[in-house]
Write an enzyme that holds these catalytic residues in place. Structure first.
Site, mmCIF file in Angstrom:
data_model
loop_
_atom_site.group_PDB
_atom_site.id
_atom_site.type_symbol
_atom_site.label_atom_id
_atom_site.label_comp_id
_atom_site.label_asym_id
_atom_site.label_seq_id
_atom_site.Cartn_x
_atom_site.Cartn_y
_atom_site.Cartn_z
ATOM 1 N N LYS A 120 0.832 -1.205 0.000
ATOM 2 C CA LYS A 120 0.000 0.000 0.000
ATOM 3 C C LYS A 120 0.868 1.258 0.000
ATOM 4 C CE LYS A 120 -1.726 1.953 3.588
ATOM 5 N NZ LYS A 120 -2.403 2.248 4.865
ATOM 6 N N ASP A 138 -6.403 1.379 1.157
ATOM 7 C CA ASP A 138 -6.436 1.488 2.612
ATOM 8 C C ASP A 138 -7.840 1.108 3.088
ATOM 9 O OD1 ASP A 138 -8.000 3.627 1.826
ATOM 10 O OD2 ASP A 138 -6.977 5.106 3.081
#
Length: 212
Positions: A120, A138
């Site tokens: 991420k 997220d």
């Protein structure tokens, strides 16, 4: 969500915010890496408060190493998990110096070799710093992808792959910013504000919340 609806979905988000940006403050690519690494399980607002003085003095990996672990902890002690995050930031700084000449590599696989930098974080850096068409999933994007029907998936990686497949060309660079901001301010976790959502009619969420 149907292909035509996906295009319309992004079109409306783009109309509301043509040039979205991360809400993390940073001055260069290295500072971006640090800020994103610190933001895990923390708010951008909290990270920005902690890094304001830090980034005024520390702009390179060498300056971070020179600051040292204790010095860094003093700056970021208001952030959750700061002890572990400080260790990772010092370690990734040392690795950047040793293996990359102090420069942040423009490669996701290389970025994920850095301590504290997962997929991420690497996706955020690739997108914000290098303009890559990446999707940093997220909690906000995971929720929006599933709740709206835009990119349903049981894991963040599944949602990421679905977004990569479903997102049309004109919207790919800014997509993850639009989705994060949408999830943060409108499609909230506990009570989505459907009554003021620009894409409510395209969304597959059945229990739409009425206006207060």
């Amino acid at each position: 969500m149907k292909k035509a609806d996906i295009f319309e979905f992004y079109s409306r988000l783009a109309a509301d915010n043509p040039s979205p940006e991360t809400e993390l403050n940073y001055g260069n690519v290295y500072q971006l890496v640090v800020a994103v690494a610190l933001s895990a399980q923390s708010t951008d607002i909290g990270v920005n408060k902690a890094t304001k003085a830090l980034f005024a003095d520390v702009k390179t990996p060498q300056q971070m190493v020179d600051l040292g672990l204790d010095g860094l902890k003093e700056h970021i002690k208001t952030i959750g998990l700061y002890n572990n995050k400080a260790k990772n930031v010092i370690a990734l700084s040392e690795l950047l110096i040793a293996n990359y000449g102090g420069e942040v590599p423009a490669d996701r696989d290389e970025l994920t070799k850095l301590p504290g930098v997962g997929r991420k974080t690497a996706n955020v850096v690739m997108n914000c710093a290098f303009g890559a068409e990446t999707f940093a999933v997220d909690t906000h994007i995971f929720r929006v992808g599933n709740r709206t029907g835009l990119a349903p998936g049981k894991t963040p990686l599944a949602v990421e792959k679905k977004l990569d497949k479903q997102t049309p060309a004109p919207f790919r660079v800014h997509a993850h910013h639009w989705l994060i901001l949408h999830g943060r301010y409108i499609c909230k976790a506990r009570k989505p504000e459907c009554w003021r959502c620009p894409v409510a009619d395209l969304c597959r969420f059945k229990k739409k919340t009425p206006a207060p």
